[in-house]
Design a protein around this motif. Structure first.
Motif, PDB file in Angstrom:
ATOM      1  N   GLY A  16       0.921  -1.174  -0.285  1.00 42.44           N
ATOM      2  CA  GLY A  16       0.229   0.368   0.040  1.00 42.44           C
ATOM      3  C   GLY A  16       0.840   0.824  -0.003  1.00 42.44           C
ATOM      4  O   GLY A  16       1.610   1.425   0.843  1.00 42.44           O
ATOM      5  N   ARG A  17       0.376   2.456  -1.108  1.00 44.52           N
ATOM      6  CA  ARG A  17       1.465   3.967  -0.641  1.00 44.52           C
ATOM      7  C   ARG A  17      -0.438   4.421  -0.382  1.00 44.52           C
ATOM      8  O   ARG A  17      -1.218   4.508  -0.790  1.00 44.52           O
ATOM      9  N   PHE A  18       0.055   5.724   0.871  1.00 40.57           N
ATOM     10  CA  PHE A  18      -0.580   6.598   1.094  1.00 40.57           C
ATOM     11  C   PHE A  18      -0.804   7.496   1.458  1.00 40.57           C
ATOM     12  O   PHE A  18       0.309   7.793   1.855  1.00 40.57           O
ATOM     13  N   ARG A  19      -1.184   9.124   0.723  1.00 40.49           N
ATOM     14  CA  ARG A  19      -0.649   9.913   1.598  1.00 40.49           C
ATOM     15  C   ARG A  19      -2.014  10.429   2.513  1.00 40.49           C
ATOM     16  O   ARG A  19      -2.856  10.369   1.968  1.00 40.49           O
ATOM     17  N   TYR A  20      -1.583  11.301   4.067  1.00 44.48           N
ATOM     18  CA  TYR A  20      -2.573  11.750   4.286  1.00 44.48           C
ATOM     19  C   TYR A  20      -2.224  13.363   4.934  1.00 44.48           C
ATOM     20  O   TYR A  20      -1.099  13.689   4.849  1.00 44.48           O
ATOM     21  N   GLU A  21      -3.105  14.043   4.849  1.00 49.77           N
ATOM     22  CA  GLU A  21      -2.793  15.410   5.240  1.00 49.77           C
ATOM     23  C   GLU A  21      -3.581  15.710   6.862  1.00 49.77           C
ATOM     24  O   GLU A  21      -3.781  15.292   7.289  1.00 49.77           O
ATOM     25  N   GLY A  22      -2.603  16.255   8.020  1.00 49.52           N
ATOM     26  CA  GLY A  22      -2.053  15.735   9.162  1.00 49.52           C
ATOM     27  C   GLY A  22      -2.156  17.498   9.874  1.00 49.52           C
ATOM     28  O   GLY A  22      -1.239  17.858   9.139  1.00 49.52           O
ATOM     29  N   VAL A  23      -3.158  17.754  10.927  1.00 52.14           N
ATOM     30  CA  VAL A  23      -3.306  19.094  11.217  1.00 52.14           C
ATOM     31  C   VAL A  23      -3.521  19.246  12.998  1.00 52.14           C
ATOM     32  O   VAL A  23      -3.818  18.176  13.332  1.00 52.14           O
ATOM     33  N   ARG A  24      -2.035  19.921  13.103  1.00 54.18           N
ATOM     34  CA  ARG A  24      -2.331  20.082  14.547  1.00 54.18           C
ATOM     35  C   ARG A  24      -2.540  21.738  14.328  1.00 54.18           C
ATOM     36  O   ARG A  24      -2.542  23.111  14.613  1.00 54.18           O
ATOM     37  N   THR A  25      -3.698  21.760  16.200  1.00 53.96           N
ATOM     38  CA  THR A  25      -4.560  23.587  16.156  1.00 53.96           C
ATOM     39  C   THR A  25      -3.551  24.135  18.012  1.00 53.96           C
ATOM     40  O   THR A  25      -3.931  22.895  18.869  1.00 53.96           O
ATOM     41  N   THR A  77      -6.272  30.924  16.993  1.00 55.07           N
ATOM     42  CA  THR A  77      -5.823  29.163  16.764  1.00 55.07           C
ATOM     43  C   THR A  77      -4.719  29.809  15.549  1.00 55.07           C
ATOM     44  O   THR A  77      -5.098  30.553  14.228  1.00 55.07           O
ATOM     45  N   GLU A  78      -3.490  28.728  15.822  1.00 54.98           N
ATOM     46  CA  GLU A  78      -3.278  28.388  15.187  1.00 54.98           C
ATOM     47  C   GLU A  78      -2.601  26.946  14.884  1.00 54.98           C
ATOM     48  O   GLU A  78      -3.081  26.026  14.860  1.00 54.98           O
TER      49      GLU A  78
END
Length: 366
Positions: free
Chosen positions: A171-180, A191-192
Motif C-alpha cells: 500500500g501507498r497512502f498520503r494523508y494531511e495532518g492538522v495540529r491546532t 488559533t494556529e
C-alpha cells in the motif's frame, strides 16, 4: 451410498468426538478412544464389509425409482438401523433421525473435496446455551419477557467449509495532518493551525484469510465470530466429524476472489491509518492498494454452533464460534424501552418521541 459410523468396541453404541477431552467418547458406557485407534479399526471394518457385500434383489433396478424432484438431494443408508436418509448433496456428516446414531459420508471428502485441515470443536452444547443466555444480559432495549418466553427451536453443531487464503499486498497512502494550537496575548485570542503532508508505504503478508465456502451460510455472520486460533488446526481426519453435522463446499475459491480482495484492502487501509498519530485532525488523501495476483489456498472445516429461537411469531438466529465461544445474533427491540431510555436522558417529551420514531424507522421496527 457408503456411510461411516464409529461404534464403541465395548458396547457397540455410536461414538462422538468429545470437544473437552479431544477424544472419541461413548455416551453409554463411558469409554474413550483416540482418533488414531478408531481410524485403524474403521479401516478393518470397511475391508470386511466390502468382502461380504451383496448385490440387489433379482428383478429390482434402482433406476426405476429415480425422481427428478430429488435434484440436489442424495439418499444415504444408516449403518446402524439401515434406514434410508434423504439429505442435501452437500451434507458430509449428520445424525440419523431414526436411531440418533452419528453418520459420516466419507465420499463427500474424497478427491477434490478432501479438506486440508479441521479445527475440532472445543465448546459444548451446554456452553452454547449458556453463552446465548449471557448474550441477553445488559441489553437495555430487550423486552424482559423475551428471556422467559422465547423458545430455543433448534441448536446444531456444524463443521462449516472454509477456504483459507494466503496473499501478499502493498500500500501507498498520503494523508494531511492538522495540529491546532490556541493561545492569547492578553488582548486577543489566537488559533494556529499547522499542516503536515504524511506519507506511508509498505507491504503486508496475509495468511489464512477465512471465507466460508457455503452458498447458504451468511458471510457477514461468519466474519462476525472471527477470529479462530489456527494453532489448533489439525490435519483432516474424518473421525473428528462423528457426532456433528458437516457440509462440503459448494462455492469454488475462484468465485470468492472479489471478497478476499475486499477484506485485504480494508485491512491494509485500516492498518496504515492506525500508524498516523499525534494530529488533531487527519484527512485522507491518495490511497493505493496492490494485491498479488497469485496466492495459496487451503480447504478447512471450522466449528460453528447455530442456535434459533422463536418469540412472538418471529425467529431469531444466533451463531457461536465453536472454538472460542464468541456469539452474535439479533434480538427484538421493545418500543416502550426505547422511549423510557430517551426520557431518562431528560429530553423534552416531544423531542424524545421524534427521536424515537426516527430510530425505530431506521431499525425497521415501524
Amino acid at each position: 451410498m457408503d456411510v461411516l459410523n464409529y461404534k464403541c468396541p465395548n458396547c457397540t453404541a455410536g461414538l462422538v468426538f468429545d470437544s473437552k477431552t479431544q477424544k472419541m467418547s461413548c455416551e453409554y458406557c463411558g469409554s474413550t478412544f483416540t482418533v488414531e485407534e478408531l481410524e485403524a479399526q474403521k479401516e478393518e471394518e470397511l475391508r470386511e464389509e466390502k468382502e461380504n457385500s451383496t448385490g440387489h434383489w433379482e428383478g429390482f433396478s434402482p433406476e426405476q425409482w429415480q425422481n427428478t424432484d430429488m435434484e440436489g438431494m442424495r439418499v444415504w443408508s444408516c449403518p446402524s438401523c439401515k434406514a434410508e436418509i434423504i439429505a442435501k448433496s452437500t451434507v458430509g456428516a449428520a445424525k440419523c433421525p431414526y436411531c440418533d446414531n452419528p453418520m459420516i459420508m466419507p465420499e463427500q471428502f474424497e478427491g477434490m473435496y478432501l479438506p486440508d485441515f479441521v479445527l475440532p470443536f472445543k465448546k459444548s452444547k451446554k456452553e452454547a446455551v449458556e453463552a446465548l443466555k449471557k448474550h441477553y444480559l445488559k441489553k437495555p432495549f430487550l423486552p424482559k419477557v423475551f428471556k422467559d418466553e422465547n423458545h430455543l427451536q433448534e441448536i446444531k453443531a456444524v463443521y462449516v467449509p472454509f477456504w483459507l487464503f494466503d496473499l501478499d499486498a502493498s500500500g501507498r497512502f498520503r494523508y494531511e495532518g492538522v495540529r491546532t494550537r490556541f493561545y492569547s496575548d492578553g488582548d486577543y485570542e489566537y488559533t494556529e493551525r499547522s499542516y503536515f503532508d504524511i506519507l506511508r508505504r509498505g507491504s503486508m503478508k496475509f495468511r489464512k484469510i477465512p471465507v466460508d465456502g457455503s452458498e447458504k451460510i451468511d458471510d457477514t455472520m461468519m466474519e462476525a465470530i472471527e477470529p479462530y486460533d489456527y494453532q489448533e488446526l489439525e490435519p483432516f481426519k474424518i473421525s473428528y466429524l462423528s457426532g456433528y453435522l458437516a457440509n462440503k463446499y459448494d462455492v469454488e475459491p475462484d468465485s470468492l476472489t472479489g471478497r478476499v480482495h475486499e477484506r485485504i484492502e480494508q485491512s491494509v487501509k485500516s492498518s496504515f491509518r492506525e500508524t498516523v498519530v499525534g494530529y488533531d485532525t487527519i484527512l485522507p488523501g491518495q490511497e493505493s492498494v496492490r494485491i498479488a495476483k497469485k496466492g495459496d489456498v487451503k480447504y478447512a472445516l471450522l466449528p460453528v454452533w447455530f442456535l434459533n429461537t422463536r418469540w412472538n411469531g418471529k425467529s431469531y438466529a444466533f451463531v457461536m464460534n465453536g472454538q472460542t465461544g464468541k456469539l452474535i445474533g439479533d434480538l427484538p427491540v421493545g418500543k416502550d424501552l426505547v422511549v423510557k431510555y430517551w426520557m431518562r436522558r431528560h429530553i423534552p417529551l416531544t423531542a424524545a418521541m421524534t427521536v424515537v420514531v426516527v430510530i425505530l424507522r431506521l431499525m425497521g421496527v415501524i
